[in-house]
Design a protein around this motif. Structure first.
Motif, short mmCIF file in Angstrom:
data_model
loop_
_atom_site.label_atom_id
_atom_site.label_comp_id
_atom_site.label_asym_id
_atom_site.label_seq_id
_atom_site.Cartn_x
_atom_site.Cartn_y
_atom_site.Cartn_z
N ASP B 9 0.84 -1.20 0.00
CA ASP B 9 0.00 0.00 0.00
C ASP B 9 0.87 1.25 0.00
O ASP B 9 0.59 2.24 -0.68
N GLU B 10 1.97 1.18 0.75
CA GLU B 10 2.86 2.34 0.83
C GLU B 10 3.62 2.56 -0.48
O GLU B 10 3.81 3.70 -0.91
N TRP B 148 -6.10 3.31 -10.17
CA TRP B 148 -5.38 2.40 -9.29
C TRP B 148 -6.21 1.14 -9.09
O TRP B 148 -7.43 1.15 -9.30
N SER B 149 -5.54 0.07 -8.73
CA SER B 149 -6.23 -1.18 -8.43
C SER B 149 -5.42 -1.94 -7.40
O SER B 149 -4.21 -2.08 -7.54
N THR B 150 -6.11 -2.43 -6.38
CA THR B 150 -5.43 -3.25 -5.37
C THR B 150 -5.67 -4.73 -5.64
O THR B 150 -5.26 -5.58 -4.86
N THR B 151 -6.36 -5.03 -6.74
CA THR B 151 -6.67 -6.42 -7.08
C THR B 151 -6.29 -6.69 -8.53
O THR B 151 -7.15 -6.87 -9.38
N HIS B 152 -4.99 -6.73 -8.78
CA HIS B 152 -4.55 -6.97 -10.16
C HIS B 152 -4.70 -8.46 -10.48
O HIS B 152 -3.86 -9.27 -10.13
N ASP B 153 -5.81 -8.79 -11.13
CA ASP B 153 -6.08 -10.18 -11.53
C ASP B 153 -6.96 -10.14 -12.78
O ASP B 153 -7.45 -9.08 -13.17
N CYS B 188 -1.71 3.90 -14.41
CA CYS B 188 -2.51 2.97 -13.61
C CYS B 188 -1.55 2.25 -12.66
O CYS B 188 -0.65 1.54 -13.11
N VAL B 189 -1.74 2.47 -11.38
CA VAL B 189 -0.87 1.87 -10.37
C VAL B 189 -1.60 0.68 -9.74
O VAL B 189 -2.69 0.86 -9.19
N THR B 190 -1.02 -0.50 -9.86
CA THR B 190 -1.66 -1.69 -9.30
C THR B 190 -0.79 -2.28 -8.20
O THR B 190 0.28 -1.75 -7.89
N ASN B 191 -1.26 -3.37 -7.63
CA ASN B 191 -0.46 -4.02 -6.60
C ASN B 191 0.67 -4.87 -7.19
O ASN B 191 1.46 -5.44 -6.45
N LEU B 192 0.76 -4.94 -8.53
CA LEU B 192 1.86 -5.67 -9.16
C LEU B 192 2.82 -4.77 -9.93
O LEU B 192 4.01 -5.07 -10.04
N CYS B 193 2.30 -3.69 -10.49
CA CYS B 193 3.12 -2.92 -11.42
C CYS B 193 2.53 -1.52 -11.64
O CYS B 193 1.51 -1.18 -11.06
N SER B 255 -4.45 3.83 9.54
CA SER B 255 -4.37 2.83 8.47
C SER B 255 -5.69 2.61 7.73
O SER B 255 -6.03 1.48 7.36
N ALA B 256 -6.41 3.69 7.50
CA ALA B 256 -7.66 3.60 6.73
C ALA B 256 -7.39 3.03 5.34
O ALA B 256 -8.23 2.35 4.75
N ARG B 257 -6.20 3.27 4.80
CA ARG B 257 -5.86 2.81 3.46
C ARG B 257 -5.97 1.30 3.32
O ARG B 257 -6.21 0.79 2.23
N LEU B 258 -5.80 0.60 4.43
CA LEU B 258 -5.82 -0.87 4.34
C LEU B 258 -7.22 -1.41 4.05
O LEU B 258 -7.37 -2.57 3.70
N ARG B 259 -8.25 -0.53 4.15
CA ARG B 259 -9.59 -0.94 3.74
C ARG B 259 -9.63 -1.35 2.28
O ARG B 259 -10.53 -2.08 1.85
N GLU B 260 -8.69 -0.85 1.52
CA GLU B 260 -8.67 -1.22 0.10
C GLU B 260 -7.81 -2.45 -0.16
O GLU B 260 -7.66 -2.87 -1.29
N PHE B 261 -7.22 -2.98 0.88
CA PHE B 261 -6.28 -4.10 0.69
C PHE B 261 -6.76 -5.31 1.49
O PHE B 261 -6.01 -5.90 2.24
N ARG B 262 -8.06 -5.64 1.41
CA ARG B 262 -8.55 -6.77 2.18
C ARG B 262 -8.72 -7.98 1.30
O ARG B 262 -8.99 -7.85 0.13
#
Lengths: 299, 262
Positions: B9-10, B148-153, B188-193, B255-262
């Motif tokens: 997330d950071e 942005w996407s926290t679920t790159h799939d 586009c910033v994802t959790n992979l790239c 850590s409200a940001r972690l709501r997007e990383f569940r």
């Protein structure tokens, strides 16, 4: 010589809710977690009015309650969710089951439609929705147009007249002058101006002199307002800036309960639907303790 | 300090924050914890004059913590100006007084269009999503759009959207220009790239890989063909220790940001 008597628009919440008939098109003020007329919405839900078309630019909990009570046929909105707390469970289930129809608009196309109605113009232009599938949902009400002179593309949004507007505010007098303190920030004015009939719930009733003392602060002059009802904490469990914030505990408990149909139904019944008066409802949800926790400033 | 420990997330927030400058005039929509953190981080580090309107209305807000709702007045503390939505905000957005917006979607395609409306058909949806909200408006009105996407799939990054709620580069190429729309998605910033967009076709193009991720893994997690430039793909620069500290202690202490990383 005595002056002629002046009309009082003050009614109870219950009397105000009686005004809305089955099948009405009702615009609801506020946005997302903020400033919706929840005390009125709950009273209306308890009346089990039927077949409403509900217009709310961005909303969550008001739609949830009206759907739970079986009041809604159709929703026109840009976004229906409980934000960081989760999806709106009743609404989602009802739309997926086909019992409630969702006409999705974008925020600005809905605002433009309300403004067209307010100004009694055939359309209001916006660039909203160009290139998206939202346009395809509304061939009659969001028409893509190329301007004859400039060649620029825009979307012509047709009027969306409302039978009723229901909004929350800070203060009103009995003649219907209304103030949102410190100022009106949501799209409530567009909802009010598009409506044939406006119901305002307020935190407090004040004397007319309060408006004469500071006329620049008036949000709706009395000729826009048909009915006023007092509802202290009337936006609860939503926020009423700057007086109180939303009740996060309520939202968390609501979403958690709706993970299970029986628990969701029990929550709905015990904490929302069964309490008789607005005061009973507040008491069923933690009463003074809960309200103190969300209070921001001295009222 | 640059090898300080950090979490995904950071890394994503710092990556977005570095795109923003003193010329950024931004606001945020619903459930937008990642961009809200990025605006605040940029403002506290390299871009002190960046404009950010909390929940689109509260200019220069200085929230002590980020609430469960990024559209709520809980985010307004310390603002220098509170706007009216219909008259102030929407004129600033359509009039390009604001220039920057960020959104995500349940689905995203190669041109950076997003779906937050339905999975399945509109009339008989398998999943009724919350709705596009202002996406269909702001994707058109703002020249600098960040995704942005926290679920790159492959369920998120799809060949074809079930519904186009928000406008990215549309059908690609000069589609936006033909509609008279300025700019378009930048990154586009994802959790992979990190993806940018190929300048001519406007297809998503691999810009950098997060540490430990390969181009093959990105392609595998993506439902459309990723444009992969020849040569070595750089690694996404890590957040500095200072960025991580500010993010954890000043920007988002709860850590409200972690709501997007569940």
């Amino acid at each position: 010589m005595t002056e002629p008597a002046r009309e009082s628009k003050l009614r109870t919440l219950e009397e105000a809710a009686e005004l809305i008939p089955d099948g009405a098109t009702v615009g609801i003020g506020g946005l997302s977690m903020n400033y919706a007329p929840m005390a009125f919405v709950r009273t209306l839900a308890r009346r089990r009015v039927k077949d409403l078309t509900v217009v709310a630019v961005v909303a969550g909990m008001p739609i949830e309650w009206l759907v739970a009570a079986g009041c809604v046929r159709r929703v026109l909105s840009g976004l229906v969710s409980l934000e960081g707390f989760g999806l709106a469970p009743r609404f989602r289930q009802a739309v997926q089951a086909g019992t409630v129809e969702f006409e999705e608009y974008s925020e600005h196309s809905l605002i433009a439609r309300l403004q067209a109605a307010a100004y009694r113009l055939p359309m209001m232009p916006t660039r909203a929705g160009l290139g998206t599938d939202v346009l395809g949902l509304h061939p009659d009400t969001m028409r893509p147009v190329t301007d004859e002179v400039t060649g620029e593309a825009y979307v012509a949004c047709t009027p969306l007249p409302l039978d009723f507007a229901v909004v929350h505010a800070t203060a009103a007098d009995t003649r219907g002058n209304v103030r949102v303190e410190p100022k009106l920030m949501w799209m409530d004015a567009e909802v009010v101006r598009a409506a044939a009939n406006t119901i305002v719930t307020v935190e407090k009733i004040v004397p007319e002199s309060s408006f004469r003392d500071n006329p620049a602060a008036t949000s709706y002059p009395r000729f826009l307002v048909d009915t006023v009802a007092e509802a202290r904490w009337g936006a609860y469990p939503l926020s009423c800036f700057p007086r109180y914030g939303y009740d996060g505990d309520f939202f968390r408990a609501y979403v958690k309960a709706h993970g299970d149909p029986a628990a969701g139904q029990a929550f709905w019944s015990e904490r929302i639907d069964t309490p008789e008066s607005h005061g009973d409802f507040l008491a069923a949800n933690g009463g003074a303790h809960a309200l103190l926790a969300i209070s921001r400033r001295t009222v | 300090m640059s090898d300080a420990p950090y979490t995904i997330d950071e890394l994503m927030i710092a990556t977005l924050a570095r795109e923003y400058t003193n010329d950024t005039r931004a606001f945020n929509g619903a459930v937008s914890f990642v961009p809200v953190c990025a605006y605040l981080l940029a403002r506290k580090t390299h871009a002190p004059d960046l404009v950010w309107a909390a929940g689109s209305l509260a200019v220069d807000a200085q929230p002590k913590a980020i609430a469960e709702s990024t559209l709520s007045d809980a985010l307004w503390d310390g603002a220098t100006s509170l706007s009216n939505s219909a008259y102030d905000f929407w004129s600033y957005a359509q009039g390009r007084r604001y220039n920057t917006f960020a959104f995500r979607g349940a689905q995203m395609d190669t041109f950076g269009n997003v779906n937050n409306t339905v999975i399945g058909s509109y009339d008989a949806p398998k999943v009724r999503l919350p709705g596009g909200g202002g996406m269909a408006d702001l994707g058109c009105m703002l020249p600098l759009v960040y995704l942005w996407s926290t679920t790159h799939d492959p369920r998120t990054f799809v060949e074809k959207l079930d519904f186009r709620s928000g406008m990215g580069w549309g059908d690609g190429g000069d589609h936006r220009a033909r509609l008279g729309l300025a700019g378009g998605p930048q990154l586009c910033v994802t959790n992979l790239c990190v993806f940018d967009f190929e300048p001519e076709s406007k297809h998503m193009r691999l810009k950098s890989l997060h540490p430990g991720v390969t181009a093959g893994q990105v392609q595998e997690a993506t439902g459309f063909d990723v444009v992969i430039p020849s040569g070595e793909i750089p690694e996404t620069p890590a957040p500095t220790g200072e960025e991580v500290r500010i993010l954890r202690t000043e920007v988002d202490p709860t850590s409200a940001r972690l709501r997007e990383f569940r």
